[in-house]
Enzyme design. Structure first.
Site, PDB file in Angstrom:
ATOM      1  N   ALA A  47       0.849  -1.197   0.000  1.00 13.56           N
ATOM      2  CA  ALA A  47       0.000   0.000   0.000  1.00 13.56           C
ATOM      3  C   ALA A  47       0.887   1.250   0.000  1.00 13.56           C
ATOM      4  O   ALA A  47       1.990   1.237   0.535  1.00 13.56           O
ATOM      5  CB  ALA A  47      -0.885  -0.006   1.238  1.00 13.56           C
ATOM      6  N   GLY A  88       1.002  -5.704   0.206  1.00 13.67           N
ATOM      7  CA  GLY A  88       0.112  -5.747  -0.946  1.00 13.67           C
ATOM      8  C   GLY A  88       0.857  -6.092  -2.224  1.00 13.67           C
ATOM      9  O   GLY A  88       0.279  -6.682  -3.141  1.00 13.67           O
ATOM     10  N   GLU A  91       0.960  -9.709  -2.287  1.00 14.79           N
ATOM     11  CA  GLU A  91      -0.400 -10.227  -2.519  1.00 14.79           C
ATOM     12  C   GLU A  91      -0.768 -10.124  -4.002  1.00 14.79           C
ATOM     13  O   GLU A  91      -1.388 -11.024  -4.560  1.00 14.79           O
ATOM     14  CB  GLU A  91      -1.401  -9.484  -1.624  1.00 14.79           C
ATOM     15  N   GLU A 111       2.504  -7.000   7.526  1.00  9.14           N
ATOM     16  CA  GLU A 111       1.331  -6.333   8.122  1.00  9.14           C
ATOM     17  C   GLU A 111       1.273  -6.496   9.635  1.00  9.14           C
ATOM     18  O   GLU A 111       0.821  -5.617  10.355  1.00  9.14           O
ATOM     19  CB  GLU A 111       0.039  -6.866   7.487  1.00  9.14           C
TER      20      GLU A 111
END
Ligand code: NAD
Length: 690
Positions: A47, A88, A91, A111
């Protein structure tokens, strides 16, 4: 190409661009396969933190949507992973049908370090790629793993050798051609079945091992729950469950505190009115004046970072003692296996002990750590003025003296700055950078950069008595002492604050720092400010020679060579006698004091002084104050620092509690007058960290 410098954070534009790219490629007959690669040094760090808490961060296409679209692509999508692939970013890569990587790429789901679980499928796809145990390890620790370690797993299909820019892309394109030529079936991780017998026993074991370590942090256990769901539930249900956990955690005070600390650390490095482009001065060598407790520790920071250090004393004996202590500390690291004997020799070889100012002529940075006495500091700075080269930064490690006054002793006040290290200086993370009225911008920028090099968390403070940290701690200790007068014992106060989460209660902390240090400061301070109401109880302790750990006796007693604080009946007797004396004056009857009162009085004392410090511009921002307390005073990370703690309670409630404390105060109710900034923010319904 993911292109959003510096690390290709997945902001709105990048996410929307990805969807457009995938759609176009799928509808263009000339395209057979798609490669996603990052520009510059990273695939993607996840992010975009600049977008946090803005409407764009939640705008569609969300990362989850993007990943769903990538995963559903009819044409193969290859992630070409180089440099950093985290959160992210990983991911997204897990959503691709194939992945290739450069050797040494750092792969992680960090995270958990922000009190969260991965929120875009990481906990469901990673176990399907590398197995349950390896995935759980990565998700619970958040630690990065190097790409080549995934060779032969479902995470990395091929390692592309070579480190030149362009080689990864070449390799990824070649890999994509191979996929097409071989008509390889598209592997979607969502379709992979996890076969993991004894899953329940394994997850129970994992919970038992993580639980005690993660006492005040809910995220690691939730990470286990999420991975367990990857095994126990169909993919889409697992994904929904992961989302549910993410949403819960995002609202938890612990995650809020961890995210605050993450941003606070980054914000602290920025100096509001110094242009970002200010060029730092080059620092290739350092000199330290004074080889005592602080000088030795300060020197070690630079030696360990590979910088040559000249250390200066007035007497050979003091110099030898200082150097011997430095050597002894490094030898202890060798014994603990943290340093090799060769590295010790190399490090010590960087140290040059001297008695002559001639030897500091070439130093780029000089740090003074002599006795805390203005006339001694003056003599040293006058010598530095004569000896140091033009442009050298002249720093003082003073804890309480006026940096502006020190700057008047020389003809180059712009080069003077405070570098307030904390004891033990080679270990403690905090560095207060004290900005004098005349300190030059490039001096500040240089010192902030140097701090990073020696692995410190630097926070800028204006000039005032005690700077940020010690000025606040004075108020905290003032309340701690009143609590003793009123009926609490040192161990009771310590226990209450340690339960709150402080690494050490105020009395154990004072014993560690040396009670004589505070005694000396109080004598000076309260002669200057006789109106200040304070308890003389700590002075009584010092009159008994109980200076703390260094004398084996303080608020506690200490057995030789041990650090355990043992309650001492002699201290109880001293406190009882002092109370009796006060009793005749104030009618004091010892009372039973609740833990909550102890915590409120000590912590709100910090908050109120913090508000003044902020209002006066001594601290640039509330989060800087929080950073000082997190990095230097053992404030619990899961509460995010005193100012965030007050914000989370609600400043309105803090002010009301202070009014209650004022009306119950035995002495000095004015202490609980809310600082003007606190009163104003509370009235406006605002926060310190607004
Ligand atoms: P210390 O007494 O352990 O060391 C001071 C050293 O300076 C001694 O070795 C002494 O021989 C030497 N010295 C004295 N005059 C000198 C001179 N003119 N030239 C060269 N050397 C000289 O004291 P310390 O605890 O290391 O404190 C040093 C400074 O650091 C003080 O300003 C103090 O306020 C500050 N400080 C101390 C702490 C702490 O916890 N001890 C924390 C932060 C800052």
């Amino acid at each position: 190409m993911l292109d959003n410098p510096p690390l290709n954070g997945l902001n709105y534009e990048l996410r929307a661009g990805l969807v457009t790219g995938i759609d176009q490629a799928n509808s263009d007959a000339a395209v057979d396969a798609i490669v996603i690669i990052g520009a510059g040094k990273a695939f993607s760090s996840g992010a975009d933190i600049r977008e946090f808490n803005t409407p764009k961060s939640a705008a569609e296409p969300s990362l989850r949507t993007v990943i769903r679209i990538v995963e559903a692509s009819a044409k193969p999508v290859v992630a070409a992973i180089g440099g950093i692939c985290m959160g992210g970013g990983l991911e997204l890569a897990l959503g691709c049908q194939f992945r290739v990587a450069s050797p040494g790429a750092k792969i992680a789901l960090p995270e958990v370090k922000l009190g969260l679980v991965p929120g875009a499928g990481g906990t469901q796809r990673l176990p399907r790629a590398i197995g349950v145990e390896a995935a759980l390890n990565m998700i619970v620790s958040g630690a990065p793993v190097s790409s080549e370690q995934f060779k032969g797993t479902g995470l990395i299909d091929e390692i592309i050798e070579g480190s030149l820019a362009g080689e990864l892309l070449e390799g990824a394109l070649a890999f994509a051609r191979k996929v097409i030529a071989e008509r390889r079936p598209l592997t979607r991780l969502r379709d992979v079945n996890i076969d993991y017998p004894n899953a329940d026993a394994f997850f129970q074991f994992a919970r038992n091992s993580v639980g005690p370590l993660a006492r005040n942090f809910p995220a690691p256990l939730k990470c286990i729950d999420a991975v367990a769901a990857a095994v126990a539930r169909p993919f889409d249900e697992g994904l929904a469950f992961e989302r549910e956990l993410f949403t819960q955690l995002v609202q938890s005070p612990e995650s809020r505190a961890l995210r605050h600390a993450f941003f606070a650390e980054r914000a602290a490095a920025k100096i509001v009115d110094v242009p970002e482009k200010t060029q730092p001065r080059p620092i290739a060598s350092v000199a330290v004046i004074g080889a005592g407790t602080m000088g030795g520790g300060i020197a070690m920071n630079f030696l360990s970072a590979g910088l040559p250090v000249t250390i200066l004393e007035t007497k050979q004996e003091a110099l030898d003692r200082g150097v011997a202590t430095i050597r002894k500390n490094y030898e202890a690291s060798v014994k603990r296996g943290k340093l090799t004997p060769q590295k010790l020799q190399q490090t010590i070889a960087l140290l040059k002990p001297t008695l002559s100012y001639d030897d500091i002529k070439t130093a780029d940075l000089v740090i003074e750590a002599v006795f805390e006495d203005m006339s001694v500091k003056q003599a040293v700075f006058e010598k530095l003025d004569a000896a140091a080269k033009p442009g050298a930064i002249l720093a003082t490690n003073t804890s309480t003296l006026d940096v502006n006054k020190i700057a008047t002793f020389i003809r180059r006040p712009q080069d003077v700055v405070g570098m307030h290290f904390f004891s033990p200086a080679n270990i403690m993370k905090l560095l207060e950078v004290v900005r004098g009225e005349k300190t030059a911008s490039d001096v500040l920028v240089t010192v902030m950069q140097v701090a990073k090099k020696i692995n410190k968390t630097a926070v800028v403070s204006g000039v005032c008595d005690g700077f940020i940290g010690n000025r606040m701690i004075e108020q905290y200790l003032r309340q701690a002492m009143f609590l003793l007068e009123e009926g609490a014992s040192p161990q009771h106060v310590d226990r209450a604050l340690e339960r709150f989460g402080m690494a050490m209660g105020p009395f154990r902390m004072s014993d560690l720092a040396g009670n004589d240090v505070g005694w000396y400061i109080r004598k000076r301070r309260y002669i200057e400010k006789p109106q200040v109401v304070y308890s003389k109880i700590a002075d009584r302790l010092c009159e008994l020679g109980r200076f703390g750990q260094k004398t084996g006796l303080g608020w506690y007693r200490y057995e030789a060579g041990k650090r355990d604080a043992i309650p001492d009946p002699a201290v109880d007797a001293m406190i009882a006698a002092y109370r009796a004396e006060l009793g005749t004056k104030f009618g004091t009857v010892p009372r039973k004091i609740a833990d909550d009162e102890i915590v409120e009085r000590c912590i709100f004392a910090l908050v109120n002084e913090g508000a003044r410090i902020l209002d006066e511009g001594i601290a640039q921002r509330a989060s800087d104050i929080d950073m000082v307390y997190l990095a230097g005073y053992g404030f619990p990370l899961y509460r995010g620092g005193p100012m965030l703690y007050a914000d989370m309670l609600g400043l309105y409630n803090v002010v009301r509690s202070m009014a209650r404390l004022a009306s119950a105060a035995r002495v000095d109710p004015a202490f609980w007058q809310p600082a003007p900034l606190l009163a104003k923010l509370a009235a406006e319904g605002k926060m310190f960290n607004g």
